[in-house]
Motif scaffolding. Structure first.
Motif, PDB file in Angstrom:
ATOM      1  N   ALA A  46      33.107  13.398  37.114  1.00 62.81           N
ATOM      2  CA  ALA A  46      31.665  13.668  37.191  1.00 62.81           C
ATOM      3  C   ALA A  46      31.193  14.434  35.957  1.00 62.81           C
ATOM      4  CB  ALA A  46      31.344  14.460  38.452  1.00 62.81           C
ATOM      5  N   THR A  47      29.952  14.161  35.555  1.00 59.99           N
ATOM      6  CA  THR A  47      29.349  14.847  34.410  1.00 59.99           C
ATOM      7  C   THR A  47      27.989  15.406  34.801  1.00 59.99           C
ATOM      8  OG1 THR A  47      28.300  12.830  33.576  1.00 59.99           O
ATOM      9  CG2 THR A  47      30.511  13.335  32.760  1.00 59.99           C
ATOM     10  N   ALA A  48      27.475  16.319  33.973  1.00 57.77           N
ATOM     11  CA  ALA A  48      26.159  16.924  34.196  1.00 57.77           C
ATOM     12  C   ALA A  48      25.541  17.235  32.841  1.00 57.77           C
ATOM     13  CB  ALA A  48      26.276  18.187  35.044  1.00 57.77           C
ATOM     14  N   LEU A  49      24.215  17.245  32.814  1.00 53.98           N
ATOM     15  CA  LEU A  49      23.461  17.509  31.596  1.00 53.98           C
ATOM     16  C   LEU A  49      22.498  18.660  31.843  1.00 53.98           C
ATOM     17  CD1 LEU A  49      22.550  16.660  28.695  1.00 53.98           C
ATOM     18  CD2 LEU A  49      20.909  15.105  29.813  1.00 53.98           C
ATOM     19  N   TYR A  50      22.558  19.656  30.976  1.00 56.94           N
ATOM     20  CA  TYR A  50      21.652  20.808  31.045  1.00 56.94           C
ATOM     21  C   TYR A  50      20.669  20.707  29.885  1.00 56.94           C
ATOM     22  CZ  TYR A  50      20.061  25.651  30.380  1.00 56.94           C
ATOM     23  OH  TYR A  50      19.288  26.772  30.188  1.00 56.94           O
ATOM     24  N   LEU A  82      29.969  18.990  31.040  1.00 55.38           N
ATOM     25  CA  LEU A  82      28.680  19.674  31.210  1.00 55.38           C
ATOM     26  C   LEU A  82      28.135  19.963  29.813  1.00 55.38           C
ATOM     27  CD1 LEU A  82      26.437  21.018  32.739  1.00 55.38           C
ATOM     28  CD2 LEU A  82      27.903  22.981  33.200  1.00 55.38           C
ATOM     29  N   LEU A  83      27.149  19.191  29.400  1.00 59.27           N
ATOM     30  CA  LEU A  83      26.600  19.300  28.052  1.00 59.27           C
ATOM     31  C   LEU A  83      25.325  20.134  28.084  1.00 59.27           C
ATOM     32  CD1 LEU A  83      27.087  15.709  26.596  1.00 59.27           C
ATOM     33  CD2 LEU A  83      28.688  17.639  26.704  1.00 59.27           C
ATOM     34  N   PHE A  84      25.218  21.074  27.150  1.00 66.03           N
ATOM     35  CA  PHE A  84      24.059  21.956  27.041  1.00 66.03           C
ATOM     36  C   PHE A  84      23.221  21.471  25.859  1.00 66.03           C
ATOM     37  CE2 PHE A  84      26.970  24.264  29.588  1.00 66.03           C
ATOM     38  CZ  PHE A  84      26.212  25.098  30.403  1.00 66.03           C
ATOM     39  N   SER A  85      22.061  20.920  26.151  1.00 62.67           N
ATOM     40  CA  SER A  85      21.268  20.272  25.118  1.00 62.67           C
ATOM     41  C   SER A  85      19.789  20.601  25.299  1.00 62.67           C
ATOM     42  CB  SER A  85      21.519  18.757  25.169  1.00 62.67           C
ATOM     43  OG  SER A  85      20.967  18.123  24.031  1.00 62.67           O
ATOM     44  N   LEU A 106      26.996  10.516  35.440  1.00 62.77           N
ATOM     45  CA  LEU A 106      26.071  11.666  35.443  1.00 62.77           C
ATOM     46  C   LEU A 106      25.606  11.960  36.870  1.00 62.77           C
ATOM     47  CD1 LEU A 106      24.646  13.688  33.566  1.00 62.77           C
ATOM     48  CD2 LEU A 106      22.734  12.066  33.416  1.00 62.77           C
ATOM     49  N   GLN A 107      25.930  13.157  37.339  1.00 67.26           N
ATOM     50  CA  GLN A 107      25.623  13.543  38.716  1.00 67.26           C
ATOM     51  C   GLN A 107      24.415  14.474  38.814  1.00 67.26           C
ATOM     52  OE1 GLN A 107      27.847  12.455  41.497  1.00 67.26           O
ATOM     53  NE2 GLN A 107      28.096  11.032  39.792  1.00 67.26           N
ATOM     54  N   PHE A 108      24.222  15.311  37.805  1.00 63.82           N
ATOM     55  CA  PHE A 108      23.126  16.281  37.846  1.00 63.82           C
ATOM     56  C   PHE A 108      22.462  16.364  36.474  1.00 63.82           C
ATOM     57  CE2 PHE A 108      25.983  17.764  41.189  1.00 63.82           C
ATOM     58  CZ  PHE A 108      25.097  18.024  42.235  1.00 63.82           C
ATOM     59  N   VAL A 109      21.144  16.525  36.485  1.00 63.79           N
ATOM     60  CA  VAL A 109      20.399  16.903  35.295  1.00 63.79           C
ATOM     61  C   VAL A 109      19.679  18.209  35.618  1.00 63.79           C
ATOM     62  CG1 VAL A 109      18.554  16.319  33.678  1.00 63.79           C
ATOM     63  CG2 VAL A 109      20.091  14.529  34.517  1.00 63.79           C
ATOM     64  N   VAL A 110      20.007  19.249  34.874  1.00 62.49           N
ATOM     65  CA  VAL A 110      19.389  20.561  35.057  1.00 62.49           C
ATOM     66  C   VAL A 110      18.285  20.718  34.008  1.00 62.49           C
ATOM     67  CG1 VAL A 110      19.758  23.054  35.054  1.00 62.49           C
ATOM     68  CG2 VAL A 110      21.544  21.514  35.926  1.00 62.49           C
ATOM     69  N   ILE A 111      17.083  21.057  34.452  1.00 64.67           N
ATOM     70  CA  ILE A 111      15.936  21.218  33.553  1.00 64.67           C
ATOM     71  C   ILE A 111      15.491  22.671  33.673  1.00 64.67           C
ATOM     72  CG2 ILE A 111      13.639  20.354  32.936  1.00 64.67           C
ATOM     73  CD1 ILE A 111      14.434  17.837  34.693  1.00 64.67           C
ATOM     74  N   ASP A 112      15.947  23.485  32.731  1.00 67.23           N
ATOM     75  CA  ASP A 112      15.721  24.931  32.814  1.00 67.23           C
ATOM     76  C   ASP A 112      14.377  25.309  32.194  1.00 67.23           C
ATOM     77  OD1 ASP A 112      16.258  27.513  33.489  1.00 67.23           O
ATOM     78  OD2 ASP A 112      17.982  27.768  32.160  1.00 67.23           O
ATOM     79  N   ARG A 147      22.417   7.766  39.546  1.00 67.59           N
ATOM     80  CA  ARG A 147      21.130   8.351  39.940  1.00 67.59           C
ATOM     81  C   ARG A 147      21.325   9.857  40.070  1.00 67.59           C
ATOM     82  NH1 ARG A 147      17.682  10.373  43.610  1.00 67.59           N
ATOM     83  NH2 ARG A 147      15.554   9.518  43.705  1.00 67.59           N
ATOM     84  N   PRO A 148      21.259  10.581  38.937  1.00 69.39           N
ATOM     85  CA  PRO A 148      21.548  12.017  38.987  1.00 69.39           C
ATOM     86  C   PRO A 148      20.526  12.788  39.804  1.00 69.39           C
ATOM     87  CG  PRO A 148      20.636  11.404  36.852  1.00 69.39           C
ATOM     88  CD  PRO A 148      20.906  10.124  37.580  1.00 69.39           C
TER      89      PRO A 148
END
Length: 829
Positions: free
Chosen positions: A142-146, A192-195, A218-224, A254-255
């Motif tokens: 699993a992957t995630a994008l911040y 987990l990529l911080f972009s 891609l499991q999660f997209v975090v929008i800070d 479908r994250p």
């Protein structure tokens, strides 16, 4: 604590003493004993505190309120959190999570899109880390994008994650500073990529085939800090997120979306508009909050100085903040002073150091400035010194508002309202220790918004935070993203009806834009959809998601060829015209030449003892009326307008505003198609109200200026994002008319918001004008720093009469203006 006083009250007394002012009689008793409603989740009261006595506050202190401590609401760790994840958080000091963290994490873990909208330092990052790290433990692929609005914030979050020392998380940065080798590693191995949105737009999506492995899992997209995505930038990001989710669907993922925000109005509706998904909001803050004393401060007038057209001049907010910073450092209080500009941060720190050099030279080195433009290692050293106590005072831009983990300070001084209540509470949230009270001081600038707030404290302390405004259907924003999307994957009918159709986009708008793009040869239409015709060129590189749509002008040092920065193409004639004084990172330059066609302004270093202000002409024509309402003698409209403007001259001015010279310019006209709100008034009604025809232009002009200054009270924007025009007879209405319009092509939603809240907006405008203590108008009420006509003519009294007529027609009650009496109150809860 001595004599029953809290630390915040002690510090406020020190600040008052430093200004030479005495506390109003009885103010301490009022602070200590007057009860009021409970505090909201944003750190401010749910409504204006009531029951406090009115006190004589003829000095600079206009209002004070004590916000007592709030107990935290700890809850158990969710059962689905792996033991190694829970143990890692416990090792770093998080023994139990707070209620809002678990509520948001539970929703995300269940696959529901969620936005957590709580106060500063409430631990929002835990809300996304729990479900992400739990999923990583379940699924090793699993992957995630911040995504964050700034590289500094992403770097800070990355460092926080690394302290957990969890195996096989493989976090990695992905931004403009990431080397090619590091990018390759992140693409092949990062989980987990911080972009940031810029990297997603320019690098990841145009080459999504290379990122297929990452996107497929891609499991999660975090929008800070998602509240920063507003206006034109927010509209770009909204379309960028739709492009991302469309590409993810192409790879079968479908994250879940997890958004974090400062407190904003209706965060679920805003997040849904931003992402195109139905988003659930978590808004009840379960974290503890230390008690605070919040003071509203208006600098005194300087009798010996007069400004433009003889207007009175106040002591600057920066000078007051500099003196306060020195006073608080002398008290041993760890203090942040937020100022509006990079140069202001430097000047404020230097001013405090000069004061300390005369009183206690040993403290000079314990004050510093912090701003964007510093090297990363310089910023980290300053953050560590402030957190560790080596630094006592720091003057900073909003660079320390977002994300960087600095809290628990003794005091925060905010030099000038930061534009939104959300930002104010973000900055105020840096103050507060668990064991003792802290101090927050808002120092008003000479500005209608600031003046209104210190005289009407309920608008800041008793009101909900603003809603974020964005308009992804803006054709000037939507069209280039449709092109980018077609280059990523051919656009289909399903995309037009779903991803880029319906909802906020309006029926048929997307199809009309696509037809125009095909007619212009930008896209090709085939039976299966719309295609980008080139396999080599990528359109994303020419789309500036942080610009207005008018392009960028590069500011280049002529002697060396070094590019100093960029200015927006729409504002370049006013800010980078030949002869303009251009500021960059605290250094000043004079503009030698401006070439709008090639997008270059040539400058050379200079340090004159004057500043420059552009003078311009403007005309607003109505292109299409979208909404219209008649209210007897007053009509209100909203629609598409065409603004034609031309910078015709500039003035050199001394620091106190004295005009040294007016220099003519020969620059081309600029045309802006945007959206505006306007009202027109029957001439006879104005005359009956006491405004003779000769006074009408000045009265309308003053009302227009003040309205522009107050619109940010109702929409998260800056007065520089909007413009206006007033005239005694407009050809479209045939009557006296006042326009306020968005300053961006196609509109950014600000004028539309103004139309929706017109009555409350104009009532606040009227109160701001009537409540200002000047006689004929000043920067605190009706003068504007961006007026192309040199603030002539202006009729302050006439503006009040005009607004009385309009508000009566709208059925809006006219509230009495606040005078110099301030209230010192206590909120409980």
């Amino acid at each position: 604590m001595t004599g029953g006083q809290g630390r915040g009250e002690q510090l406020l007394r020190r600040v008052l003493a430093g200004s030479g002012a005495e506390p109003p009689p009885g103010w301490s008793v009022a602070l200590a004993s007057v009860a009021a409603p409970a505090r909201g989740a944003d750190g401010g009261p749910d409504r204006e505190p009531t029951g406090a006595p009115e006190l004589d506050a003829a000095g600079p202190l206009r209002h004070g309120v004590r916000l007592p401590a709030r107990a935290g609401v700890p809850v158990d760790w969710p059962g689905w959190v792996p033991e190694e994840v829970r143990a890692a958080f416990v090792r770093t000091g998080v023994r139990t999570p707070w209620s809002h963290q678990v509520e948001a994490a539970e929703l995300a873990h269940a696959g529901r899109d969620v936005v957590v909208s709580t106060g500063t330092a409430s631990g929002k990052s835990l809300a996304y880390l729990l479900p992400v790290l739990a999923r990583f433990a379940e699924d090793p692929r699993a992957t995630a994008l911040y995504l964050s609005p700034t590289k500094a914030l992403a770097a800070d979050q990355l460092r926080s994650l690394e302290t957990l020392a969890l195996p096989d998380v493989r976090p990695a940065p992905l931004d403009g500073d990431t080397s090619d080798d590091a990018r390759d590693w992140a693409r092949r191995h990062g989980r987990l990529l911080f972009s940031n949105p810029d990297m997603l737009h320019r690098s990841v999506l145009p080459r999504h085939g290379r990122w297929a492995g990452f996107l497929r899992k891609l499991q999660f997209v975090v929008i800070d800090e998602c509240h920063t995505y507003r206006g034109v930038f927010g509209s770009h990001v909204a379309l960028l997120l739709r492009r991302l989710l469309r590409v993810c669907a192409r790879y079968g993922s479908r994250p879940t979306l997890v958004l974090a925000s400062a407190t904003v109005a209706e965060p679920d509706a805003f997040a849904s508009r931003l992402t195109g998904r139905v988003v659930t909001a978590v808004t009840v803050d379960g974290s503890p909050a230390a008690s605070r004393t919040v003071a509203l401060w208006e600098p005194p007038l300087i009798p010996e100085l007069t400004g433009e057209n003889g207007a009175p001049v106040r002591r600057s907010a920066g000078a007051e903040a500099s003196r306060m910073l020195a006073d608080l450092v002398l008290e041993g209080a760890r203090t942040l002073a937020f100022v509006r500009s990079r140069r202001g941060a430097e000047v404020t720190a230097l001013g405090a150091q000069r004061v300390l050099a005369d009183v206690d030279p040993g403290l000079v080195d314990r004050v510093a400035a912090y701003r964007g433009g510093y090297l990363p290692e310089e910023r980290r050293a300053l953050e560590a010194a402030l957190t560790g106590g080596d630094l006592l005072g720091v003057a900073t831009t909003n660079a320390l508002e977002l994300g960087v983990d600095i809290a628990g300070l003794d005091a925060v001084v905010v030099a000038g309202f930061p534009g939104t209540r959300a930002s104010f509470w973000q900055q105020a949230g840096r103050a507060g220790r668990a064991a003792d009270e802290s101090l927050v001081v808002l120092v008003a600038r000479d500005d209608p918004m600031d003046t209104y707030l210190v005289h009407h404290p309920a608008a800041l302390l008793g009101a909900p935070v603003e809603g974020c405004v964005l308009d992804p259907a803006n054709p000037y924003v939507l069209a280039p993203h449709l092109v980018c999307a077609a280059a990523e994957l051919p656009l289909t009918e399903a995309d037009v009806d779903g991803v880029f159709g319906g909802g906020v986009f309006g029926e048929g708008d997307t199809r009309e834009l696509l037809d125009e793009l095909v007619a212009d040869g930008v896209l090709r239409r085939r039976p299966t959809g719309w295609y980008w015709p080139s396999t080599r060129e990528r359109p994303a590189g020419s789309v500036d998601i942080r610009g207005s749509g008018l392009g960028q002008v590069a500011v280049v040092e002529g002697a060396t060829g070094r590019m100093l920065g960029t200015v927006d193409g729409g504002s370049a004639p006013a800010t980078a015209h030949p002869g303009a004084l251009y500021l960059h990172r605290g250094e000043s330059y004079l503009v030698d030449d401006l070439d709008l066609e090639s997008g270059v302004a040539l400058v050379h270093a200079a340090d004159p003892d004057w500043r420059t202000d552009a003078r311009s002409t403007a005309d607003v024509q109505v292109a299409r009326v979208l909404e219209h309402r008649d209210h007897g003698p007053v009509a209100v409209s909203f629609g598409e307008v065409t603004v034609t403007s031309q910078v015709v001259a500039y003035q050199r001015r001394t620091p106190d505003g004295t005009v040294l010279e007016t220099v003519p310019l020969d620059l081309p006209e600029q045309t802006l198609r945007t959206r505006g709100v306007w009202y027109d008034v029957d001439d006879a009604t104005l005359v009956a109200a006491g405004i003779m025809p000769a006074r009408i232009p000045g009265a309308l002009h003053a009302a227009e200026h003040a309205a522009i200054g107050l619109l940010p009270l109702f929409a998260i924007c800056d007065r520089w994002d909007i413009g206006g025009m007033s005239t005694a007879m407009h050809p479209h209405t045939g009557r006296p008319t006042v326009f306020v319009h968005d300053g961006h092509p196609g509109g950014a939603g600000f004028a539309e918001r103004g139309h929706a809240v017109l009555g409350a907006w104009l009532a606040a405008t009227r109160a701001a004008i009537a409540g200002c203590e000047c006689r004929t108008g000043c920067p605190s009420c009706v003068q504007s720093p961006k007026c192309g006509n040199g603030n002539v003519p202006l009729d302050k009294a006439g503006a009040v009469l005009v607004l009385d007529v309009v508000l009566k027609a709208l059925g809006e009650p006219v509230r009495p203006a606040a005078g110099p009496v301030g209230l010192v109150r206590r909120a409980a809860g």
